[in-house]
Design an enzyme around this catalytic site. Sequence first.
Site, mmCIF file in Angstrom:
data_model
loop_
_atom_site.group_PDB
_atom_site.id
_atom_site.type_symbol
_atom_site.label_atom_id
_atom_site.label_comp_id
_atom_site.label_asym_id
_atom_site.label_seq_id
_atom_site.Cartn_x
_atom_site.Cartn_y
_atom_site.Cartn_z
ATOM 1 N N ASN A 77 -41.000 35.490 -2.105
ATOM 2 C CA ASN A 77 -39.724 35.882 -1.527
ATOM 3 C C ASN A 77 -39.831 35.522 -0.046
ATOM 4 O O ASN A 77 -40.455 36.251 0.725
ATOM 5 C CB ASN A 77 -39.454 37.378 -1.702
ATOM 6 C CG ASN A 77 -38.091 37.770 -1.136
ATOM 7 O OD1 ASN A 77 -37.410 36.960 -0.502
ATOM 8 N ND2 ASN A 77 -37.692 39.010 -1.378
ATOM 9 N N ALA A 80 -35.439 35.515 4.901
ATOM 10 C CA ALA A 80 -34.475 34.654 5.602
ATOM 11 C C ALA A 80 -34.958 33.202 5.702
ATOM 12 O O ALA A 80 -34.131 32.285 5.803
ATOM 13 C CB ALA A 80 -34.197 35.214 6.988
ATOM 14 N N HIS A 83 -33.500 30.273 3.655
ATOM 15 C CA HIS A 83 -32.280 29.549 4.020
ATOM 16 C C HIS A 83 -32.459 28.619 5.214
ATOM 17 O O HIS A 83 -31.522 27.947 5.615
ATOM 18 C CB HIS A 83 -31.162 30.557 4.329
ATOM 19 C CG HIS A 83 -31.129 31.725 3.388
ATOM 20 N ND1 HIS A 83 -30.911 31.570 2.044
ATOM 21 C CD2 HIS A 83 -31.346 33.059 3.579
ATOM 22 C CE1 HIS A 83 -30.956 32.768 1.454
ATOM 23 N NE2 HIS A 83 -31.227 33.676 2.367
ATOM 24 N N ASP A 90 -41.723 22.269 2.397
ATOM 25 C CA ASP A 90 -42.658 21.143 2.376
ATOM 26 C C ASP A 90 -44.074 21.594 2.014
ATOM 27 O O ASP A 90 -44.813 20.858 1.362
ATOM 28 C CB ASP A 90 -42.669 20.430 3.735
ATOM 29 C CG ASP A 90 -41.464 19.510 3.919
ATOM 30 O OD1 ASP A 90 -40.664 19.357 2.974
ATOM 31 O OD2 ASP A 90 -41.319 18.954 5.024
ATOM 32 N N LEU A 104 -34.535 40.120 -3.980
ATOM 33 C CA LEU A 104 -34.084 41.438 -4.423
ATOM 34 C C LEU A 104 -32.576 41.428 -4.647
ATOM 35 O O LEU A 104 -32.076 41.913 -5.656
ATOM 36 C CB LEU A 104 -34.426 42.487 -3.354
ATOM 37 C CG LEU A 104 -35.914 42.695 -3.108
ATOM 38 C CD1 LEU A 104 -36.189 42.873 -1.624
ATOM 39 C CD2 LEU A 104 -36.427 43.863 -3.896
ATOM 40 N N SER A 105 -31.862 40.894 -3.663
ATOM 41 C CA SER A 105 -30.397 40.846 -3.760
ATOM 42 C C SER A 105 -29.974 39.552 -4.442
ATOM 43 O O SER A 105 -30.755 38.590 -4.495
ATOM 44 C CB SER A 105 -29.792 40.924 -2.345
ATOM 45 O OG SER A 105 -30.189 39.797 -1.577
ATOM 46 N N ARG A 114 -26.360 32.404 2.894
ATOM 47 C CA ARG A 114 -27.478 32.743 2.000
ATOM 48 C C ARG A 114 -27.422 31.968 0.677
ATOM 49 O O ARG A 114 -28.280 32.103 -0.170
ATOM 50 C CB ARG A 114 -27.488 34.246 1.682
ATOM 51 C CG ARG A 114 -27.718 35.109 2.897
ATOM 52 C CD ARG A 114 -27.841 36.570 2.518
ATOM 53 N NE ARG A 114 -27.540 37.430 3.648
ATOM 54 C CZ ARG A 114 -28.413 37.809 4.580
ATOM 55 N NH1 ARG A 114 -29.665 37.439 4.500
ATOM 56 N NH2 ARG A 114 -28.038 38.580 5.591
HETATM 57 C C1 DQA Z 1 -33.811 38.293 0.469
HETATM 58 C C2 DQA Z 1 -32.438 37.638 0.716
HETATM 59 C C3 DQA Z 1 -32.413 36.917 2.054
HETATM 60 O O1 DQA Z 1 -31.135 36.336 2.269
HETATM 61 C C4 DQA Z 1 -32.712 37.871 3.191
HETATM 62 O O2 DQA Z 1 -32.778 37.182 4.415
HETATM 63 C C5 DQA Z 1 -33.956 38.661 2.965
HETATM 64 C C6 DQA Z 1 -34.215 39.197 1.625
HETATM 65 C C7 DQA Z 1 -33.798 39.150 -0.811
HETATM 66 O O3 DQA Z 1 -34.884 39.467 -1.293
HETATM 67 O O4 DQA Z 1 -32.739 39.532 -1.303
HETATM 68 O O5 DQA Z 1 -34.711 38.950 3.879
HETATM 69 O O6 DQA Z 1 -34.768 37.268 0.295
#
Ligand code: DQA
Length: 149
Positions: A77, A80, A83, A90, A104-105, A114
Amino acid sequence: MLELLNILVLHGPNLNLLGQREPGVYGSATLDDINQLLEQEAQTLQVKISIQQSNHEGVLVDAIHSMLGQHQGLLINAGAYTHTSVAIRDAIGAVSVPAVEVHLSNIYRREPFRHHSFIAAVAIGQISGFGADSYRLGLQALVHHLKYS
Ligand code: DQA
């Protein structure tokens, strides 16, 4: 004796604040809770996991490089950096180790910035939107891929 698969789990920036960070978006589980969940799932799947969190892009790149000869799969994960980071994309491409991207989201239900992931093109797949369960499902998918494909 059969060597167990060794998976690297990488958590990117701000994920150390889970539990207190925007709980309406990311849920109430802390990073420790998620790591415990992953340790349990790893036992069930009979794999070894190493877990690392960093708020720094270069540290995440170094961690991916250090997988060579050590880890057979990556669960990531990138927060940010998902993005923004061509460097992390790479690095995954360079080590050429199967990677599963988790969030998670549900990043596609959120702000347009995003919706693009630099990681997706070098991942075998992505799981997004199931809260802490995204990690568990991601580990299952990665191990299944490593064992059976
Ligand atoms: C995230 C989603 C990203 O957009 C965000 O910057 C995060 C958490 C997620 O787990 O939902 O830091 O990766």
